[in-house]
Design an enzyme around this catalytic site. Structure first.
Site, short mmCIF file in Angstrom:
data_model
loop_
_atom_site.label_atom_id
_atom_site.label_comp_id
_atom_site.label_asym_id
_atom_site.label_seq_id
_atom_site.Cartn_x
_atom_site.Cartn_y
_atom_site.Cartn_z
N CYS A 78 8.04 7.27 2.76
CA CYS A 78 6.75 6.59 2.59
C CYS A 78 6.10 6.93 1.25
O CYS A 78 5.92 8.11 0.91
CB CYS A 78 5.82 6.98 3.74
SG CYS A 78 4.18 6.22 3.66
N THR B 99 -10.62 -1.07 -11.76
CA THR B 99 -10.94 0.31 -12.12
C THR B 99 -12.35 0.44 -12.67
O THR B 99 -13.07 1.40 -12.36
CB THR B 99 -9.92 0.86 -13.14
OG1 THR B 99 -8.60 0.76 -12.59
CG2 THR B 99 -10.20 2.30 -13.48
N CYS C 289 2.00 -1.48 5.69
CA CYS C 289 2.26 -1.60 7.13
C CYS C 289 0.96 -1.64 7.92
O CYS C 289 0.83 -2.40 8.89
CB CYS C 289 3.13 -0.45 7.61
SG CYS C 289 2.49 1.20 7.22
N SER D 127 -1.50 1.79 -10.93
CA SER D 127 -2.21 0.57 -11.30
C SER D 127 -1.47 -0.07 -12.46
O SER D 127 -0.60 0.56 -13.06
CB SER D 127 -3.64 0.89 -11.73
OG SER D 127 -4.33 -0.28 -12.14
N ARG E 29 1.65 -0.17 -4.26
CA ARG E 29 0.35 0.19 -3.69
C ARG E 29 -0.36 -1.08 -3.24
O ARG E 29 -0.27 -2.12 -3.90
CB ARG E 29 -0.53 0.90 -4.74
CG ARG E 29 -1.84 1.47 -4.21
CD ARG E 29 -1.60 2.65 -3.31
NE ARG E 29 -2.83 3.32 -2.91
CZ ARG E 29 -3.54 3.00 -1.82
NH1 ARG E 29 -3.18 1.99 -1.06
NH2 ARG E 29 -4.61 3.69 -1.51
N CYS F 207 1.72 3.24 0.39
CA CYS F 207 1.18 1.97 -0.12
C CYS F 207 0.22 1.33 0.87
O CYS F 207 -0.59 0.49 0.50
CB CYS F 207 2.31 1.01 -0.47
SG CYS F 207 3.15 0.26 0.95
#
Length: 560
Positions: free
Chosen positions: A529, A348, A535, A59, A312, A532
């Site tokens: 990978c 958050t 895709c 984050s 992310r 995140c």
């Protein structure tokens, strides 16, 4: 049960929590707090797919401490808490290609101020919350990927299957095969974060999105830099808009946060690209690398050293996209349901609060002798909480930015935010998102390919070099966890119509089209990978399904 179905051991808990992020850990802590206060010996387990708590957490982060103040009121006096840098300087800038304009003079509503918030590492905050949870008696199992849902006789969620190991790339069981365990609970709370793989199944089974807009997403890319004291500005938080994606049928914005960890000066620098962009040639990773060369950014990086990288997906649909939260046997908490306040670039605090509300609802239900039913009280509690107000005030910013771009959208949306802040209603009705991010793409024939500058190896870096800074690892002999449903469709659409955009939207070099034997082949480098989920969100046909690899695989973030 079929004869060839794996025979698994099971463990029973009062509450099972899937995901060891801020929502899941806050739920676990709150559940034990209320149980202990009532003198009840109740059990709760947290399952985390990362190799340790915090390994998959990424984050910005500028944390609004509102929820943390409620959960652990004495946290500022806890020497173990990693949040040490309070925001002292709060800047907003509009970037052009080589210059900028300060926006601090604009009359933003008070909610946009970052003063009183804290900069730092959310991964380290989660590690600390994990220790606090264990001190209360919470069981935490890192490296346990929850790969399937267990349903009861009446169709309710009973638990999850976790810890399946030892299946080879050919799908056959290896000598070290472990069938995993069934972790069963009176209630199961899903806290998988944005685009959770089991959350998708739950939403479909119980039609939780029947009365809400499609969820919207962004991809956040971030690096952490160790910088010398002479360019470090303690407590500086800077957000920017405009360049570089503004002219490419895309929207986004950058951030730059100064913080200390164990006394050392660091800068978090990142860029968020909204995934409803239209131009298939747009490459979020390359835009982020360009961003760092802007004079207002590079001045805080030159002389420093990049020490971490990651990316992310981020939920951004806001109030309109929140699904029904409860279902038979459990609930959705945190960002798997989507509680990010987009204008504030903060989620958050809302993730933690919804985790706490879910835990309180579960405790009251168990105390009343219930299990496996719908905790509709949790839905009611969320809509009556400050989370609802936090999102309600900014409800029209995302739809406006989608329609008119970040700058014009903000010009229309800020007055609406002011009215909602002061009066509880705005001059605009609640606007709709309309379609998914995947549906926003236009064919490649409508655009000109974008030529991005080569990385200089000082401020900007090639993708695979940066991936090495994520500490990502996946066992080589395991099934590919990125499932292409129809490979012919991938060729005829993703490649032929959209010019193979997966190679550009993926921030880790997972996808590429290669020629093999005179034919094009869709190559999936699953070992790269970094989880995140882009895709799963952006593929134009929703033809790629992200599933969990073996537990412990993926990135191992530090200071992210």
């Amino acid at each position: 049960m079929a004869d060839d179905a794996p025979q698994r051991e099971s463990m029973e808990y009062d509450v099972v929590i899937v995901g060891g992020g801020p929502a899941g850990l806050s739920a676990a802590i709150r559940f034990k707090q209320v149980a202990n206060e009532a003198g009840e010996d109740l059990s709760v387990v947290v399952l985390e797919k990362g190799g340790e708590i915090g390994a998959h957490i990424l984050s910005g982060i500028v944390l609004d401490p509102k929820a943390l103040d409620e959960l652990l009121p004495d946290w500022r006096n806890n020497s173990d808490c990693p949040l040490k840098t309070e925001v002292k300087i709060d800047r907003y800038k509009l970037l052009g290609e080589s210059g900028s304009a300060e926006l601090g003079w604009l009359p933003f509503p008070p909610l946009m101020s970052n003063h009183g918030c804290y900069a730092g590492s959310l991964a380290n905050v989660c590690r600390w919350l994990g220790r606090e949870a264990e001190a209360l008696g919470v069981e935490i199992y890192p490296g346990f990927a929850a790969s399937d849902v267990v349903y009861g006789e009446n169709g309710e969620v009973r638990g999850v299957v976790a810890g399946v190991m030892g299946i080879g790339a050919d799908g056959q069981k290896k000598p070290d095969y472990e069938p995993g365990m069934e972790l069963l609970g009176k209630y199961v709370l899903f806290a998988e974060g944005a685009r959770g793989s089991l959350t998708k199944q739950i939403m479909d089974k119980y039609d939780l999105q029947a009365n809400c807009d499609p969820q919207k997403f962004g991809i956040g890319l971030k690096e952490v830099w160790s910088v010398p004291e002479e360019i470090f500005v303690d407590g500086l938080v800077q957000h920017s808009f405009g360049w570089p994606v503004q002219d490419k049928d895309g929207n986004g914005g950058g951030f730059l946060y100064h913080f200390r960890d164990n006394g050392e000066p660091f800068v978090s620098v990142g860029y968020v690209v909204h995934l409803n962009y239209k131009n298939p040639y747009l490459a979020p990773y390359e835009e982020f690398q360009r961003y760092k060369h802007h004079p207002d950014i590079k001045r805080y990086l030159e002389g420093g050293k990049r020490v971490a990288y990651g990316a992310r997906a981020i939920t951004s649909g806001g109030l309109q996209s929140i699904p029904k939260l409860s279902f038979p046997g459990g609930a959705l908490i945190g960002c798997c349901a989507g509680f990010v306040n987009l204008p504030r670039i903060k989620g958050t605090h809302n993730a933690m609060k919804t985790g706490m509300l879910g835990a309180e609802a579960a405790f009251e239900a168990i105390k009343a002798g219930r299990s496996g039913d719908e905790m509709t009280e949790y839905d009611d509690a969320m809509h009556a909480s400050w989370v609802q107000k936090d999102l309600s005030t900014v409800r029209n910013m995302k739809p406006l930015m989608s329609r008119f771009g970040t700058i014009i959208g903000a010009m229309i949306g800020v007055p609406d935010m002011w009215m909602r802040s002061l009066l509880g209603f705005g001059f605009l009705p609640t606007l709709k998102h309309g379609k998914t991010d995947a549906a926003s793409l236009k064919p490649a024939k409508d655009y000109t390919p974008i030529t991005y500058p080569k990385p200089d190896g000082v401020l900007s870096f090639d993708k695979l070099t940066n991936v090495s800074f994520t500490n990502t690892f996946h066992g080589e002999d395991q099934p590919v966890h990125l499932i292409v449903k129809d490979m012919a469709l991938q060729k005829s659409s993703e490649h032929d119509v959209y010019a193979g955009l997966s190679a550009r939207y993926c921030p880790a070099g997972v996808y590429e089209w290669i020629e093999e034997g005179g034919e094009l082949k869709f190559q999936i480098n699953a070992q790269n990978c970094i989880h995140c989920k882009t895709c799963d969100i952006k593929d134009p046909n929703q033809n790629i399904n992200w599933t969990v690899p073996e537990g412990g695989g993926g990135p191992a973030y530090t200071n992210m």
